[in-house]
Design an enzyme around this catalytic site. Structure first.
Site, PDB file in Angstrom:
ATOM      1  CG  HIS A 172      -8.760 -25.947 -24.217  1.00 22.93           C
ATOM      2  ND1 HIS A 172      -9.439 -24.794 -24.521  1.00 22.93           N
ATOM      3  CD2 HIS A 172      -8.825 -26.067 -22.872  1.00 22.93           C
ATOM      4  CE1 HIS A 172      -9.902 -24.239 -23.402  1.00 22.93           C
ATOM      5  NE2 HIS A 172      -9.540 -24.985 -22.382  1.00 22.93           N
TER       6      HIS A 172
ATOM      7  CG  ASN B 214      -5.772 -20.815 -30.124  1.00 20.99           C
ATOM      8  OD1 ASN B 214      -6.868 -20.629 -29.592  1.00 20.99           O
ATOM      9  ND2 ASN B 214      -5.001 -19.840 -30.532  1.00 20.99           N
ATOM     10  CB  VAL B 215      -7.019 -27.639 -30.832  1.00 19.47           C
ATOM     11  CG1 VAL B 215      -7.581 -27.751 -29.428  1.00 19.47           C
ATOM     12  CG2 VAL B 215      -8.114 -27.176 -31.790  1.00 19.47           C
ATOM     13  CG  ASP B 216      -4.007 -22.958 -34.132  1.00 14.09           C
ATOM     14  OD1 ASP B 216      -2.831 -22.805 -33.736  1.00 14.09           O
ATOM     15  OD2 ASP B 216      -4.889 -22.092 -33.945  1.00 14.09           O
TER      16      ASP B 216
ATOM     17  NE  ARG C  49     -13.336 -26.758 -37.384  1.00  6.68           N
ATOM     18  CZ  ARG C  49     -14.391 -27.174 -38.101  1.00  6.68           C
ATOM     19  NH1 ARG C  49     -14.872 -28.368 -37.945  1.00  6.68           N
ATOM     20  NH2 ARG C  49     -14.955 -26.389 -38.975  1.00  6.68           N
TER      21      ARG C  49
ATOM     22  N   GLY D 144      -6.344 -12.396 -27.132  1.00  6.45           N
ATOM     23  CA  GLY D 144      -7.320 -12.954 -28.065  1.00  6.45           C
ATOM     24  C   GLY D 144      -8.189 -14.052 -27.483  1.00  6.45           C
TER      25      GLY D 144
HETATM   26  N1  APR Z   1      -6.920  -9.881 -32.630  1.00  6.57           N
HETATM   27  C1  APR Z   1      -7.148  -9.934 -31.276  1.00  6.57           C
HETATM   28  N2  APR Z   1      -8.239 -10.484 -30.733  1.00  6.57           N
HETATM   29  C2  APR Z   1      -9.148 -11.022 -31.565  1.00  6.57           C
HETATM   30  C3  APR Z   1      -8.993 -11.010 -32.967  1.00  6.57           C
HETATM   31  C4  APR Z   1      -7.814 -10.405 -33.500  1.00  6.57           C
HETATM   32  N3  APR Z   1      -7.566 -10.352 -34.810  1.00  6.57           N
HETATM   33  N4  APR Z   1     -10.069 -11.633 -33.520  1.00  6.57           N
HETATM   34  C5  APR Z   1     -10.866 -12.002 -32.512  1.00  6.57           C
HETATM   35  N5  APR Z   1     -10.324 -11.627 -31.321  1.00  6.57           N
HETATM   36  C6  APR Z   1     -10.853 -11.864 -29.976  1.00  6.57           C
HETATM   37  C7  APR Z   1     -12.348 -11.693 -29.847  1.00  6.57           C
HETATM   38  O1  APR Z   1     -12.651 -10.331 -29.525  1.00  6.57           O
HETATM   39  C8  APR Z   1     -12.675 -12.643 -28.684  1.00  6.57           C
HETATM   40  O2  APR Z   1     -12.560 -11.963 -27.435  1.00  6.57           O
HETATM   41  O3  APR Z   1     -10.606 -13.221 -29.703  1.00  6.57           O
HETATM   42  C9  APR Z   1     -11.579 -13.706 -28.767  1.00  6.57           C
HETATM   43  C10 APR Z   1     -12.053 -15.065 -29.230  1.00  6.57           C
HETATM   44  O4  APR Z   1     -12.941 -15.587 -28.293  1.00  6.57           O
HETATM   45  P1  APR Z   1     -13.531 -17.077 -28.406  1.00  6.57           P
HETATM   46  O5  APR Z   1     -14.014 -17.315 -29.807  1.00  6.57           O
HETATM   47  O6  APR Z   1     -14.499 -17.247 -27.282  1.00  6.57           O
HETATM   48  O7  APR Z   1     -12.245 -18.006 -28.252  1.00  6.57           O
HETATM   49  P2  APR Z   1     -11.466 -18.483 -26.939  1.00  6.57           P
HETATM   50  O8  APR Z   1     -11.527 -17.455 -25.880  1.00  6.57           O
HETATM   51  O9  APR Z   1     -10.142 -18.941 -27.404  1.00  6.57           O
HETATM   52  O10 APR Z   1     -12.335 -19.741 -26.517  1.00  6.57           O
HETATM   53  C11 APR Z   1     -11.909 -20.528 -25.447  1.00  6.57           C
HETATM   54  O11 APR Z   1     -13.660 -22.132 -25.797  1.00  6.57           O
HETATM   55  O12 APR Z   1     -14.531 -22.655 -27.839  1.00  6.57           O
HETATM   56  C12 APR Z   1     -13.926 -23.194 -26.692  1.00  6.57           C
HETATM   57  O13 APR Z   1     -12.313 -24.871 -26.215  1.00  6.57           O
HETATM   58  C13 APR Z   1     -12.616 -23.786 -27.103  1.00  6.57           C
HETATM   59  O14 APR Z   1     -10.347 -23.122 -26.603  1.00  6.57           O
HETATM   60  C14 APR Z   1     -11.654 -22.648 -26.854  1.00  6.57           C
HETATM   61  C15 APR Z   1     -12.263 -21.973 -25.631  1.00  6.57           C
END
Ligand code: APR
Length: 236
Positions: A115, A91-93, A58, A181
């Site tokens: 995170h 996000n970790v990026d 990653r 997001g």
């Molecule tokens: N624009 C807006 N929203 C988007 C897009 C986009 N182009 N692409 C995806 N999404 C939305 C999806 O609909 C979803 O609701 O982004 C969200 C991503 O959700 P997750 O994959 O669950 O990510 P996140 O909420 O950041 O996860 C939280 O969980 O995986 C662990 O520690 C990790 O920090 C992470 C935490």
């Protein structure tokens, strides 16, 4: 209505259009691994080589991606916002960081990676955090402690999110909370909207589609973040 104290929470969706692969796939696996294997302290203790390799991959991918219009819109907002603006990312990026290098933020701005960060390592004994851009070996020795190892500075499941005191303070004083997001599946971030509501803030969800937590927000703005984020903040 003018707002002074802004808290923005971002998740994987803000980086999706930059090409950062999300960890969690629809099959529930993280790039072919169970979460317990690669994102828990127990997984690291059981197989440090596997865990380091997962994060090494990653970390290398960061060289191939760039901030998108959503990261840049938030950086431009940070430059002109006159009150307090706390940007909390799950996000970790480093895409928010890189966007903010291009535009100088106003004094009330702060970015928190709750995170952790792929580009940092932490000594398992001293807790000292340092910048780390290359690979980590399975048993990467720590320069800070003779018995320490360097592990990814990532908050794994079962570990405490970072800087929660600072985040709680900002949420209890905010008048605008925007969640961008994130699926709202993972606590404590999933509870931020309730804390902001409690403080009397206007709450907005920006996402590709309404999330399961949609009813907790006053407003929802739906579509790809590269379009919706610049549009929403331009209209403030
Ligand atoms: N624009 C807006 N929203 C988007 C897009 C986009 N182009 N692409 C995806 N999404 C939305 C999806 O609909 C979803 O609701 O982004 C969200 C991503 O959700 P997750 O994959 O669950 O990510 P996140 O909420 O950041 O996860 C939280 O969980 O995986 C662990 O520690 C990790 O920090 C992470 C935490």
């Amino acid at each position: 209505m003018t707002h002074r104290n802004l808290v923005v929470l971002t998740g994987a969706g803000v980086s999706a259009e930059s090409g950062v692969p999300t960890f969690r796939a629809s099959d529930g696996l993280w790039c072919g691994h169970r979460v317990e294997e690669v994102a828990t302290p127990e997984g690291y203790a059981a197989d440090p080589a596997l865990v380091q390799d997962f994060y090494n991959q990653r970390r290398r991918q960061l060289a191939e991606v760039h901030p998108n219009a959503a990261h840049l819109a938030l950086a431009e907002l940070a430059a002109r916002w006159e009150g307090d603006f706390l940007l909390v990312t799950q996000n970790v990026d480093d895409l928010h960081d890189r966007a903010h290098e291009r535009v100088l933020p106003a004094p009330g701005f702060e970015l928190i990676h709750m995170h952790g960060e792929l580009l940092k390592g932490r000594c398992t004994r001293s807790g000292v955090v340092s910048r780390w851009t290359g690979d980590m070996a399975a048993h990467e020795p720590s320069p800070d402690h003779p018995d320490g190892r360097i592990r990814p500075h990532i908050v794994w499941f079962g570990e405490m999110s970072l800087r929660m005191d600072r985040i709680d303070r900002a949420l209890s004083a905010c008048d605008l909370f925007v969640s961008i997001g994130t699926s709202g599946n993972v606590y404590p971030a999933a509870g931020f909207v309730q804390q902001a509501r409690h403080a009397g803030a206007r709450t907005v969800e920006i996402n590709l589609e309404p999330t399961l937590g949609r009813s907790m927000f006053d407003e929802g703005v739906y579509g790809p973040a590269t379009r919706t984020v610049p549009e929403f903040f331009a209209g403030l």
